[in-house]
Design a protein around this motif. Structure first.
Motif, PDB file in Angstrom:
ATOM      1  N   VAL A 164       0.842  -1.193   0.000  1.00 20.89           N
ATOM      2  CA  VAL A 164       0.000   0.000   0.000  1.00 20.89           C
ATOM      3  C   VAL A 164       0.879   1.245   0.000  1.00 20.89           C
ATOM      4  CG1 VAL A 164      -1.776   1.238   1.278  1.00 20.89           C
ATOM      5  CG2 VAL A 164      -1.812  -1.242   1.209  1.00 20.89           C
ATOM      6  N   GLN A 165       1.962   1.179   0.808  1.00 19.51           N
ATOM      7  CA  GLN A 165       2.857   2.328   0.873  1.00 19.51           C
ATOM      8  C   GLN A 165       3.706   2.454  -0.380  1.00 19.51           C
ATOM      9  OE1 GLN A 165       5.130   1.542   4.396  1.00 19.51           O
ATOM     10  NE2 GLN A 165       3.252   1.350   5.595  1.00 19.51           N
ATOM     11  N   THR A 166       4.011   1.333  -1.036  1.00 24.18           N
ATOM     12  CA  THR A 166       4.940   1.360  -2.153  1.00 24.18           C
ATOM     13  C   THR A 166       4.296   1.838  -3.445  1.00 24.18           C
ATOM     14  OG1 THR A 166       6.063  -0.476  -1.134  1.00 24.18           O
ATOM     15  CG2 THR A 166       6.618  -0.042  -3.415  1.00 24.18           C
ATOM     16  N   CYS A 167       3.054   1.461  -3.685  1.00 25.53           N
ATOM     17  CA  CYS A 167       2.417   1.750  -4.981  1.00 25.53           C
ATOM     18  C   CYS A 167       2.387   3.256  -5.245  1.00 25.53           C
ATOM     19  CB  CYS A 167       1.001   1.195  -5.020  1.00 25.53           C
ATOM     20  SG  CYS A 167       0.171   1.580  -6.573  1.00 25.53           S
ATOM     21  N   PRO A 168       3.068   3.727  -6.303  1.00 27.57           N
ATOM     22  CA  PRO A 168       3.086   5.177  -6.545  1.00 27.57           C
ATOM     23  C   PRO A 168       1.743   5.708  -7.032  1.00 27.57           C
ATOM     24  CG  PRO A 168       4.211   4.037  -8.325  1.00 27.57           C
ATOM     25  CD  PRO A 168       3.847   2.989  -7.306  1.00 27.57           C
ATOM     26  N   LYS A 169       0.894   4.828  -7.563  1.00 28.73           N
ATOM     27  CA  LYS A 169      -0.411   5.275  -8.040  1.00 28.73           C
ATOM     28  C   LYS A 169      -1.470   5.153  -6.938  1.00 28.73           C
ATOM     29  CE  LYS A 169       0.556   5.652 -12.595  1.00 28.73           C
ATOM     30  NZ  LYS A 169       0.353   6.841 -13.421  1.00 28.73           N
ATOM     31  N   LYS A 170      -1.077   4.667  -5.781  1.00 29.68           N
ATOM     32  CA  LYS A 170      -1.980   4.503  -4.638  1.00 29.68           C
ATOM     33  C   LYS A 170      -3.225   3.681  -5.012  1.00 29.68           C
ATOM     34  CE  LYS A 170      -0.175   8.366  -2.161  1.00 29.68           C
ATOM     35  NZ  LYS A 170       1.120   7.732  -2.327  1.00 29.68           N
ATOM     36  N   LEU A 171      -2.982   2.526  -5.630  1.00 37.69           N
ATOM     37  CA  LEU A 171      -4.068   1.684  -6.108  1.00 37.69           C
ATOM     38  C   LEU A 171      -4.441   0.600  -5.125  1.00 37.69           C
ATOM     39  CD1 LEU A 171      -2.916   0.988  -9.763  1.00 37.69           C
ATOM     40  CD2 LEU A 171      -4.822   2.373  -9.036  1.00 37.69           C
ATOM     41  N   ILE A 172      -3.581   0.340  -4.127  1.00 37.14           N
ATOM     42  CA  ILE A 172      -3.776  -0.841  -3.299  1.00 37.14           C
ATOM     43  C   ILE A 172      -4.497  -0.463  -2.009  1.00 37.14           C
ATOM     44  CG2 ILE A 172      -2.629  -2.844  -2.298  1.00 37.14           C
ATOM     45  CD1 ILE A 172      -0.357  -2.401  -4.225  1.00 37.14           C
ATOM     46  N   LYS A 173      -5.511  -1.272  -1.688  1.00 35.51           N
ATOM     47  CA  LYS A 173      -6.276  -1.041  -0.466  1.00 35.51           C
ATOM     48  C   LYS A 173      -6.250  -2.316   0.359  1.00 35.51           C
ATOM     49  CE  LYS A 173     -10.010   1.096  -2.469  1.00 35.51           C
ATOM     50  NZ  LYS A 173     -11.383   1.255  -2.676  1.00 35.51           N
ATOM     51  N   LEU A 174      -6.342  -2.185   1.684  1.00 31.23           N
ATOM     52  CA  LEU A 174      -6.505  -3.358   2.544  1.00 31.23           C
ATOM     53  C   LEU A 174      -7.992  -3.510   2.823  1.00 31.23           C
ATOM     54  CD1 LEU A 174      -3.608  -3.075   5.122  1.00 31.23           C
ATOM     55  CD2 LEU A 174      -3.792  -4.598   3.174  1.00 31.23           C
ATOM     56  N   VAL A 175      -8.532  -4.662   2.483  1.00 30.40           N
ATOM     57  CA  VAL A 175      -9.971  -4.873   2.645  1.00 30.40           C
ATOM     58  C   VAL A 175     -10.191  -6.175   3.423  1.00 30.40           C
ATOM     59  CG1 VAL A 175     -10.476  -3.687   0.489  1.00 30.40           C
ATOM     60  CG2 VAL A 175     -10.167  -6.152   0.483  1.00 30.40           C
ATOM     61  N   PRO A 176     -11.353  -6.345   4.046  1.00 27.47           N
ATOM     62  CA  PRO A 176     -11.621  -7.616   4.736  1.00 27.47           C
ATOM     63  C   PRO A 176     -11.590  -8.772   3.737  1.00 27.47           C
ATOM     64  CG  PRO A 176     -13.283  -5.959   5.277  1.00 27.47           C
ATOM     65  CD  PRO A 176     -12.467  -5.399   4.175  1.00 27.47           C
ATOM     66  N   ALA A 177     -10.923  -9.842   4.127  1.00 26.09           N
ATOM     67  CA  ALA A 177     -10.766 -10.974   3.207  1.00 26.09           C
ATOM     68  C   ALA A 177     -12.105 -11.600   2.860  1.00 26.09           C
ATOM     69  CB  ALA A 177      -9.837 -12.008   3.823  1.00 26.09           C
ATOM     70  N   SER A 178     -13.109 -11.399   3.740  1.00 23.89           N
ATOM     71  CA  SER A 178     -14.402 -12.034   3.504  1.00 23.89           C
ATOM     72  C   SER A 178     -15.246 -11.269   2.488  1.00 23.89           C
ATOM     73  CB  SER A 178     -15.166 -12.117   4.824  1.00 23.89           C
ATOM     74  OG  SER A 178     -15.274 -10.812   5.363  1.00 23.89           O
ATOM     75  N   ALA A 179     -14.859 -10.027   2.152  1.00 20.23           N
ATOM     76  CA  ALA A 179     -15.691  -9.223   1.252  1.00 20.23           C
ATOM     77  C   ALA A 179     -15.792  -9.917  -0.106  1.00 20.23           C
ATOM     78  CB  ALA A 179     -15.102  -7.831   1.096  1.00 20.23           C
ATOM     79  N   PRO A 180     -17.015 -10.114  -0.608  1.00 18.08           N
ATOM     80  CA  PRO A 180     -17.168 -10.863  -1.850  1.00 18.08           C
ATOM     81  C   PRO A 180     -16.913 -10.046  -3.111  1.00 18.08           C
ATOM     82  CG  PRO A 180     -19.315 -10.323  -0.955  1.00 18.08           C
ATOM     83  CD  PRO A 180     -18.306  -9.754  -0.015  1.00 18.08           C
ATOM     84  N   LEU A 181     -16.932  -8.710  -3.018  1.00 21.91           N
ATOM     85  CA  LEU A 181     -16.876  -7.873  -4.213  1.00 21.91           C
ATOM     86  C   LEU A 181     -15.923  -6.702  -4.007  1.00 21.91           C
ATOM     87  CD1 LEU A 181     -20.557  -7.349  -5.336  1.00 21.91           C
ATOM     88  CD2 LEU A 181     -18.740  -8.417  -6.646  1.00 21.91           C
ATOM     89  N   HIS A 182     -15.313  -6.262  -5.116  1.00 19.54           N
ATOM     90  CA  HIS A 182     -14.439  -5.090  -5.047  1.00 19.54           C
ATOM     91  C   HIS A 182     -14.631  -4.264  -6.302  1.00 19.54           C
ATOM     92  CE1 HIS A 182     -12.450  -7.141  -1.775  1.00 19.54           C
ATOM     93  NE2 HIS A 182     -12.443  -8.214  -2.537  1.00 19.54           N
ATOM     94  N   VAL A 183     -14.439  -2.947  -6.178  1.00 18.25           N
ATOM     95  CA  VAL A 183     -14.456  -2.094  -7.365  1.00 18.25           C
ATOM     96  C   VAL A 183     -13.019  -1.994  -7.842  1.00 18.25           C
ATOM     97  CG1 VAL A 183     -15.009   0.164  -8.288  1.00 18.25           C
ATOM     98  CG2 VAL A 183     -16.441  -0.835  -6.516  1.00 18.25           C
ATOM     99  N   LEU A 184     -12.711  -2.632  -8.964  1.00 23.08           N
ATOM    100  CA  LEU A 184     -11.322  -2.685  -9.407  1.00 23.08           C
ATOM    101  C   LEU A 184     -11.046  -1.568 -10.410  1.00 23.08           C
ATOM    102  CD1 LEU A 184     -10.843  -6.522  -9.648  1.00 23.08           C
ATOM    103  CD2 LEU A 184     -10.450  -4.995  -7.736  1.00 23.08           C
ATOM    104  N   CYS A 185     -11.242  -0.351  -9.957  1.00 18.97           N
ATOM    105  CA  CYS A 185     -10.935   0.820 -10.774  1.00 18.97           C
ATOM    106  C   CYS A 185     -10.688   1.964  -9.806  1.00 18.97           C
ATOM    107  CB  CYS A 185     -12.087   1.162 -11.716  1.00 18.97           C
ATOM    108  SG  CYS A 185     -11.752   2.607 -12.751  1.00 18.97           S
ATOM    109  N   SER A 186      -9.736   2.842 -10.121  1.00 19.97           N
ATOM    110  CA  SER A 186      -9.420   3.937  -9.214  1.00 19.97           C
ATOM    111  C   SER A 186      -9.482   5.291  -9.884  1.00 19.97           C
ATOM    112  CB  SER A 186      -8.014   3.751  -8.636  1.00 19.97           C
ATOM    113  OG  SER A 186      -7.935   2.539  -7.949  1.00 19.97           O
ATOM    114  N   SER A 187      -9.934   5.337 -11.128  1.00 20.64           N
ATOM    115  CA  SER A 187      -9.900   6.601 -11.861  1.00 20.64           C
ATOM    116  C   SER A 187     -11.118   7.456 -11.517  1.00 20.64           C
ATOM    117  CB  SER A 187      -9.874   6.329 -13.357  1.00 20.64           C
ATOM    118  OG  SER A 187     -10.090   7.533 -14.051  1.00 20.64           O
ATOM    119  N   PRO A 188     -10.891   8.716 -11.085  1.00 20.66           N
ATOM    120  CA  PRO A 188     -12.031   9.599 -10.795  1.00 20.66           C
ATOM    121  C   PRO A 188     -12.558  10.306 -12.036  1.00 20.66           C
ATOM    122  CG  PRO A 188      -9.991  10.670 -10.192  1.00 20.66           C
ATOM    123  CD  PRO A 188      -9.609   9.354 -10.798  1.00 20.66           C
ATOM    124  N   GLU A 189     -12.012   9.989 -13.221  1.00 13.87           N
ATOM    125  CA  GLU A 189     -12.416  10.688 -14.454  1.00 13.87           C
ATOM    126  C   GLU A 189     -13.865  10.368 -14.814  1.00 13.87           C
ATOM    127  OE1 GLU A 189     -10.610  12.617 -16.616  1.00 13.87           O
ATOM    128  OE2 GLU A 189      -8.851  12.640 -15.317  1.00 13.87           O
TER     129      GLU A 189
END
Lengths: 470, 274
Positions: free
Chosen positions: B174-199
């Motif tokens: 999370v600290q290393t990614c220069p684009k700040k794309l990585i999040k820590l989420v609960p492992a049990s969560a069944p779904l994720h939004v795999l996009c980070s662009s606010p455009e």
């Protein structure tokens, strides 16, 4: 005129390739649409003063300085604010921007009051004008000029250096400006000298621009300005190197030229200062060299800020072959860009197109310890060793080897026989060291705040208890 | 014989001296601390927020921190430490990293050929990596190199993918990614939004086929409480996550049921799917 020129350490002799040095400056025609980033300077982005749908006039202030290190931004023409949005910057990041749709009439706004008798004006008035006109260092760094021209009183300035070196290959904008507007430049220098209260003004020009040297010498005969012809060597035009060449003074690590009594201004900046003071014109246009072998007709143009690169290339007659690399700035210090939607800003000194034959693709190899980078680094660093430290992500070690003194001039990458991307390493290290310092500072502040809070809580709860008892 | 006597007596005297020094000047280490420290994993990954395992053990014993912050510690050891210290542990939610970008070479376009240093943080210094989407994963592996557990893979199509079974959620990536794309989420969560662009959706769609285009179909399918819109980007409420079926409402696949979009990545994943 006897003059003593010192030789700075290191440097390289890249091919000059200044193919557009004979092309007179042409004013670019009015466009229908300008994309104006709100950050064309080092420091905080400017604070927007207009809204979507507002009508603006040429030279009207669109955004005001938002912090001590910031600069206002003015409308390049009259028209309608179409949108407040973001645009792609040279460094590949999105910057806040406004889109201005021209009404085709180019109506000027009420100009800032001209100060034709600046010789008698108070330096504070002149300084305020320079700040209001949004003038920034136009050599490339885009540092707000008003800060450079107002050193704290304990720093005694005795020398004003004007940078007409233009040591970057390919670029000819400053050269043409000196040939075509010498009087304005001289007036601008004298305005700076009046503000700083200095007598000694040195104008450095490289000998490959002998016509500019002759012209400026001719024009400055009755003034205290001393024109110095310098041997051609890159990076002669870097601030610290130019100061050493002309005065033999060294800027201390982490220090500024004002620490050793010098202020350096680029010729384009002093020209902009003269325009702002004498004519009351704010900075919304600049001279940019559009050059490169793939272009039909390279040249020097007076562009308004917010002109997209695509438009600049179209004005230069378009391309005869596909460019492989497009660089904002010169070939040594410029930044490769991948989009022609990027707008020209106050510090775009050139747009360079390179053909496939000119761009070399090579594989970077291990450092062979030849030491050539050490011989060429003008800051006397050891780029080869630093690059190995940075590859291993030992940023604290790299910092102790003075990586923060690197100015990214590119001499080491240019000379390296192993094709190592040394400057890229340095830039990464500088960014990461800065980030580490900021993180450490934030952590320290948070810790202090927490301790203060706990101490207050403890004092409140048990005023009689002995300190340090668990 | 004489030598033996001298050596023996020197040894005895020195031994006595050491015993006395230890008896009177010895630093009394807390046996509790030693016991707790022995139960920490010793990987020093920093996932608990402390400088290392010893620092965390110290914080637990002094009462500053609760057991259960360590992402790599087993449930058994957390219980043992809680029993030793007589405290309740933090509510443990196993967290994993998720890379909020699905823009591999099949999905996202690149505008330029980058041949510089093979590291995202270096590439950021050159036009921010030259991907059309200025927010997307560069696929040069800064996160994979930073991961102490080898849980991040760079696929052959240049996208970073987390293997959740290896990830302990320490947060180094999370600290290393220069684009700040990585999040820590609960492992049990069944779904994720795999996009980070606010455009805007149109802009994103031009740059990447797998972008969240802000169509709000998922919000309608799941309800505001579970997914909400932040500008043009859907955001999952991990406190009350939507069910995995909602993923089928997404027209681009940005809302993905599996962590890091494993169904569309490297060859071994294809094998698993087959």
């Amino acid at each position: 005129m006897p003059e003593i020129i010192y030789q700075f350490y290191g440097g390289v002799h890249p091919p000059q390739a200044k193919i557009s040095s004979q092309d007179a400056i042409v004013s670019a025609p009015l466009l229908e649409r300008y994309v104006i980033p709100l950050q064309m300077h080092i420091g905080a982005p400017a604070r927007l003063l207009v809204q979507k749908g507002n009508k603006v006039l040429r030279g009207q202030m669109l955004a005001d300085a938002s912090a001590f290190v910031s600069a206002p931004i003015h409308a390049p023409t009259s028209g309608l604010i179409k949108e407040v949005t973001t645009c792609l910057g040279v460094l590949g990041t999105q910057l806040p921007a406004v889109i201005l749709e021209s009404d085709g009439e180019d109506t000027p706004a009420e100009p800032l009051a001209p100060i034709p008798n600046w010789q008698d004006s108070a330096p504070a008035d002149l300084l305020r004008r320079i700040g209001d006109a949004g003038i920034v260092g136009m050599g490339g760094a885009a540092f707000p000029t008003v800060i450079k021209l107002s050193p704290p009183p304990e720093k005694k300035i005795d020398t004003l250096i004007i940078n007409g070196v233009e040591c970057e290959p390919c670029l000819t904008a400053d050269h043409r400006l000196m040939l075509e507007s010498p009087d304005k430049i001289i007036a601008g220098m004298q305005i700076c000298a009046r503000i700083l209260g200095v007598k000694r003004i040195l104008l450095g020009i490289e000998k490959n621009k002998s016509d500019a040297v002759d012209l400026m010498r001719n024009k400055t005969q009755d003034t205290s300005i001393q024109v110095c012809a310098l041997d051609v060597r890159y990076p002669q035009g870097a601030e610290k190197q130019l100061i050493y060449t002309l005065t033999k003074r060294k800027v201390p690590t982490g220090g500024l030229p004002m620490d050793i009594g010098c202020v350096v201004q680029n010729v384009a900046s002093v020209y902009a200062i003269a325009e702002a003071v004498i004519d009351g014109t704010p900075l919304y246009q600049r001279i940019t060299t559009v050059t490169g072998t793939p272009l039909q007709s390279p040249g020097n143009w007076r562009f308004r800020v917010g002109t997209p690169y695509a438009e600049a290339i179209r004005l230069a007659g378009g391309v005869t072959e596909d460019p492989v690399k497009i660089i904002s700035g010169g070939p040594m210090m410029g930044v490769a860009v991948y989009s022609l939607d990027i707008p020209i800003t106050k510090n775009t000194s050139g747009i360079l197109l390179m053909s496939g034959a000119e761009v070399s693709q090579y594989q970077s190899k291990s450092c062979i310890r030849c030491g050539r980078c050490n011989d060429t680094c003008p800051m006397q660093l050891m780029p080869g060793i630093l690059s190995v430290q940075i590859e291993n992500e030992s940023f604290d070690l790299a910092e102790s080897w003075h990586v923060m003194d690197c100015m990214e001039c590119g001499c080491c990458s240019y000379i390296c026989p192993a094709g190592r991307p040394l400057v890229q390493h340095m830039r990464r290290a500088k960014a990461d060291v800065t980030a580490l310092h900021q993180a450490a500072k934030a952590a320290k502040a948070a810790k202090e705040a927490r301790e203060a809070k706990e101490a207050a809580k403890e004092a409140k709860n048990s005023p009689a208890s002995a300190p340090g008892k668990k | 014989m004489q030598a033996v006597v001298i050596l023996l007596s020197t040894g005895v005297l020195a031994g006595l001296a050491i015993a006395l020094v230890v008896k009177f000047f010895g630093v009394q280490s807390d046996p509790l601390l030693e016991e707790v420290a022995a139960l920490t994993p010793g990987a020093n990954c920093g996932g608990c927020g402390y400088a290392g395992c010893a620092a965390y053990a110290d914080a637990m014993v002094s009462g500053e921190a609760k057991p259960g912050l360590c992402p790599a510690m087993s449930e058994d050891n957390v219980k043992k430490i809680s029993a030793l210290l007589g405290v309740t542990s933090e509510v443990r939610v196993r967290k994993v990293a998720v890379i909020c970008c699905r823009g591999d070479d099949d999905m996202a376009t690149r505008q330029a050929f980058y041949n510089g240093i093979n590291n995202c943080r270096d590439a950021m210094q050159v036009a921010a990596g030259a991907k059309t989407c200025t927010y997307g994963c560069l696929g040069l592996g800064a996160c994979a190199r930073a991961c102490p557990y080898g849980a991040i893979e760079i696929t052959s199509k240049r996208l970073a993918v987390v293997h959740p079974e290896l990830c302990v959620g320490c947060g180094k990536c999370v600290q290393t990614c220069p684009k700040k794309l990585i999040k820590l989420v609960p492992a049990s969560a069944p779904l994720h939004v795999l996009c980070s662009s606010p455009e805007k959706g149109v802009t994103k769609r031009k740059a990447c086929k797998a972008a969240c285009i802000g169509c709000q179909k998922c919000v309608k399918a799941a309800g505001e409480g579970q997914i909400r819109m932040n500008g043009f980007l859907a955001v999952i409420n991990y406190g009350d996550p939507p069910s995995a079926e909602i993923a089928s409402s997404c027209p681009t696949g940005a809302l993905s049921a599996s962590i890091a979009g494993t169904e569309q990545s490297g060859p071994e994943n294809e094998v698993i799917n087959a």
